[in-house]
Write a protein that holds these residues in place. Sequence first.
Motif, PDB file in Angstrom:
ATOM      1  N   ASN A 153       0.704  -1.235   0.123  1.00 14.24           N
ATOM      2  CA  ASN A 153       0.067  -0.156   0.038  1.00 14.24           C
ATOM      3  C   ASN A 153       1.001   1.147   0.002  1.00 14.24           C
ATOM      4  O   ASN A 153       0.401   2.385   0.208  1.00 14.24           O
ATOM      5  N   PHE A 154       2.252   1.191  -0.286  1.00 15.15           N
ATOM      6  CA  PHE A 154       2.966   2.415  -0.094  1.00 15.15           C
ATOM      7  C   PHE A 154       2.806   3.262  -1.011  1.00 15.15           C
ATOM      8  O   PHE A 154       2.475   4.531  -0.572  1.00 15.15           O
ATOM      9  N   GLN A 155       2.108   3.123  -2.140  1.00 21.98           N
ATOM     10  CA  GLN A 155       1.827   4.022  -3.279  1.00 21.98           C
ATOM     11  C   GLN A 155       0.639   4.666  -2.819  1.00 21.98           C
ATOM     12  O   GLN A 155       0.199   5.951  -3.043  1.00 21.98           O
ATOM     13  N   ASN A 156      -0.280   3.765  -2.344  1.00 24.81           N
ATOM     14  CA  ASN A 156      -1.635   4.364  -1.928  1.00 24.81           C
ATOM     15  C   ASN A 156      -1.566   5.486  -0.723  1.00 24.81           C
ATOM     16  O   ASN A 156      -2.310   6.442  -0.984  1.00 24.81           O
ATOM     17  N   VAL A 157      -0.915   5.160   0.142  1.00 24.51           N
ATOM     18  CA  VAL A 157      -0.501   6.121   1.255  1.00 24.51           C
ATOM     19  C   VAL A 157       0.112   7.224   0.681  1.00 24.51           C
ATOM     20  O   VAL A 157      -0.380   8.532   1.275  1.00 24.51           O
ATOM     21  N   LEU A 158       1.232   7.033  -0.273  1.00 24.65           N
ATOM     22  CA  LEU A 158       1.768   8.274  -0.654  1.00 24.65           C
ATOM     23  C   LEU A 158       0.870   9.306  -1.541  1.00 24.65           C
ATOM     24  O   LEU A 158       0.511  10.469  -1.054  1.00 24.65           O
ATOM     25  N   ASN A 159      -0.160   8.646  -2.271  1.00 25.79           N
ATOM     26  CA  ASN A 159      -0.995   9.515  -3.077  1.00 25.79           C
ATOM     27  C   ASN A 159      -2.130  10.103  -2.434  1.00 25.79           C
ATOM     28  O   ASN A 159      -2.639  11.233  -2.830  1.00 25.79           O
ATOM     29  N   THR A 160      -2.520   9.413  -1.246  1.00 23.07           N
ATOM     30  CA  THR A 160      -3.698   9.963  -0.393  1.00 23.07           C
ATOM     31  C   THR A 160      -3.125  10.829   0.623  1.00 23.07           C
ATOM     32  O   THR A 160      -4.125  11.618   1.254  1.00 23.07           O
ATOM     33  N   THR A 161      -2.123  10.692   1.356  1.00 19.41           N
ATOM     34  CA  THR A 161      -1.778  11.571   2.275  1.00 19.41           C
ATOM     35  C   THR A 161      -0.794  12.636   2.110  1.00 19.41           C
ATOM     36  O   THR A 161      -0.746  13.563   2.862  1.00 19.41           O
ATOM     37  N   ARG A 162      -0.032  12.555   0.871  1.00 19.50           N
ATOM     38  CA  ARG A 162       1.114  13.333   0.521  1.00 19.50           C
ATOM     39  C   ARG A 162       2.085  13.506   1.458  1.00 19.50           C
ATOM     40  O   ARG A 162       2.691  14.505   1.710  1.00 19.50           O
ATOM     41  N   ARG A 164       5.927  13.081   2.978  1.00 20.91           N
ATOM     42  CA  ARG A 164       7.183  13.082   2.117  1.00 20.91           C
ATOM     43  C   ARG A 164       7.914  12.419   3.172  1.00 20.91           C
ATOM     44  O   ARG A 164       7.769  12.163   4.468  1.00 20.91           O
ATOM     45  N   LEU A 165       9.066  11.864   2.532  1.00 15.35           N
ATOM     46  CA  LEU A 165      10.187  11.162   3.418  1.00 15.35           C
ATOM     47  C   LEU A 165      10.851  12.064   4.289  1.00 15.35           C
ATOM     48  O   LEU A 165      10.904  13.246   3.901  1.00 15.35           O
ATOM     49  N   PRO A 166      11.229  11.627   5.223  1.00 12.26           N
ATOM     50  CA  PRO A 166      10.867  10.296   5.878  1.00 12.26           C
ATOM     51  C   PRO A 166       9.458  10.171   6.762  1.00 12.26           C
ATOM     52  O   PRO A 166       8.998  11.235   7.336  1.00 12.26           O
ATOM     53  N   PHE A 167       8.843   8.977   6.362  1.00 11.86           N
ATOM     54  CA  PHE A 167       7.579   9.009   7.098  1.00 11.86           C
ATOM     55  C   PHE A 167       7.307   7.583   7.326  1.00 11.86           C
ATOM     56  O   PHE A 167       8.188   6.749   6.640  1.00 11.86           O
ATOM     57  N   GLY A 168       6.374   6.986   8.033  1.00  8.32           N
ATOM     58  CA  GLY A 168       6.136   5.658   8.524  1.00  8.32           C
ATOM     59  C   GLY A 168       4.901   5.370   8.521  1.00  8.32           C
ATOM     60  O   GLY A 168       3.681   6.410   8.375  1.00  8.32           O
ATOM     61  N   ILE A 169       4.586   4.150   8.425  1.00  5.94           N
ATOM     62  CA  ILE A 169       3.074   3.549   8.443  1.00  5.94           C
ATOM     63  C   ILE A 169       3.120   2.249   9.444  1.00  5.94           C
ATOM     64  O   ILE A 169       3.929   1.520   9.618  1.00  5.94           O
TER      65      ILE A 169
END
Length: 447
Positions: A153-162, A164-169
Amino acid sequence: MPTKVEMEKIVSLCRRRGFIFPSSEIYGGLSSCWDYGPLGVELKRNIKQAWWRAVVQERDDMVGLDTSILMHPQTWAASGHLEEFADPLVECKSCHLRWRSDDLEGNNCPACGGELTESRLFNLMFKTSMGPIEEEANIVYLRPETAQGIFVNFQNVLNTTRKRLPFGIAQIGKAFRNEITTGNFIFRSREFEQMEIEFFVKPETDKKWFNYWLEERRDWYVKLGIKKESLRLRQHTKKELAHYARECYDIDYLFPMGWAELEGIANRGDFDLVQHAKYSGKSLNYLDEETKEHIIPYIIEPSAGVDRSALAFICDAYDEEPDKEEIRVLLHLHPTLAPIKVAVLPLSRREKLVTVAKKIYADLRRQWMVQYDDAQSIGRRYRRQDEIGTPLCVTIDFQSLEDEQVTIRERDSMNQIRVPINELKNTLQAKLRGERFDTQPLWTTKG
Ligand code: ATP
């Protein structure tokens, strides 16, 4: 040296007081599966809530996720679990018990001394089939870790939350492993719960973030009451390292059976995103806005077990004190984790007292898990609450009817203070947050 408590005492307390039962007990139990009772479920919820609060709620650089247990079978080809997630297994030719060969000391069966078969690899994933037809094409697996749901789900989270690195799930959920050797109560079971963080970073910053999470995660246990000397960090040797890991440390806890892993922290490099991109054909790149370059983030993974944490918190909190002729058993659980925060104890069952006590009980339970207990002597009732780790008891006595004050009694010190009923809630709140009955704070974190 930290002291170890005997596992039998922990198992017995957990059973006796309704923390943990063997699964399907009326049918003789199901090996290495456990049910959490009325107090166990509260403890577990509190652990998960404290973790979520620390790693998601109070941070800007983390978000949560809750992915499904069943995943596309290709996930497990990409992750390496189909190939690599296996332990070496031997079977005794006489008694047919099975053992992990890398756990054995001699060349014979530890149970009966019989001859053992050659070692073969045994995959630890549970298989089942999707839909009404059981055939090879429909095989799916119960996830052996929650991590893969995050990677895919990496891309889904990137696309929906905007983000930026560094970030975690972060994710909390069930995982299943068909472990060859189980045991030590809830330490190693076949169905368990994990609390996992996948923290995505720029590749050149991996070392810094790895060290950061080692500290952060160790501190979390200490803030919630685990003694520092009962924890240690242990680095994985090259031979031990999992196929995906560049570096790995275990946070070990001194369990009753000895030092063992409580949480693992791994630098997974770009392994997971590269593999899932390859197997899915989808791009899992990240556009670095500063350099305008596409990069594949590295991943730092702190992976903890809810059940192992529960066991560690209980073991560490367990205590026995001489008490007149008997022994006072108590759990010094941090208030944040204690299943019951406050017990309301009327001194007698006389109607006038009960009316006041019930009113207080109704009021307090809107805020906390509260127990009402009017059975047996007040001393016994205090002991019952001590044994399950209830930090505070409120006693209503005959004087309360006249002066509208009640007694608060603290579990660890057994100190008592008297407070007006209309100040009770605020006082309890302050005490649960760590205000001491004398001057020093008792607990150091928010509850
Ligand atoms: P071990 O070496 O003890 O089998 P592991 O290294 O395989 O553990 P990880 O894959 O790192 O464990 O899993 C992360 C965390 O999940 C562990 O630190 C532990 O808290 C928990 N965990 C893993 N396997 C089990 C299990 N069978 N029962 C309970 N908890 C588990």
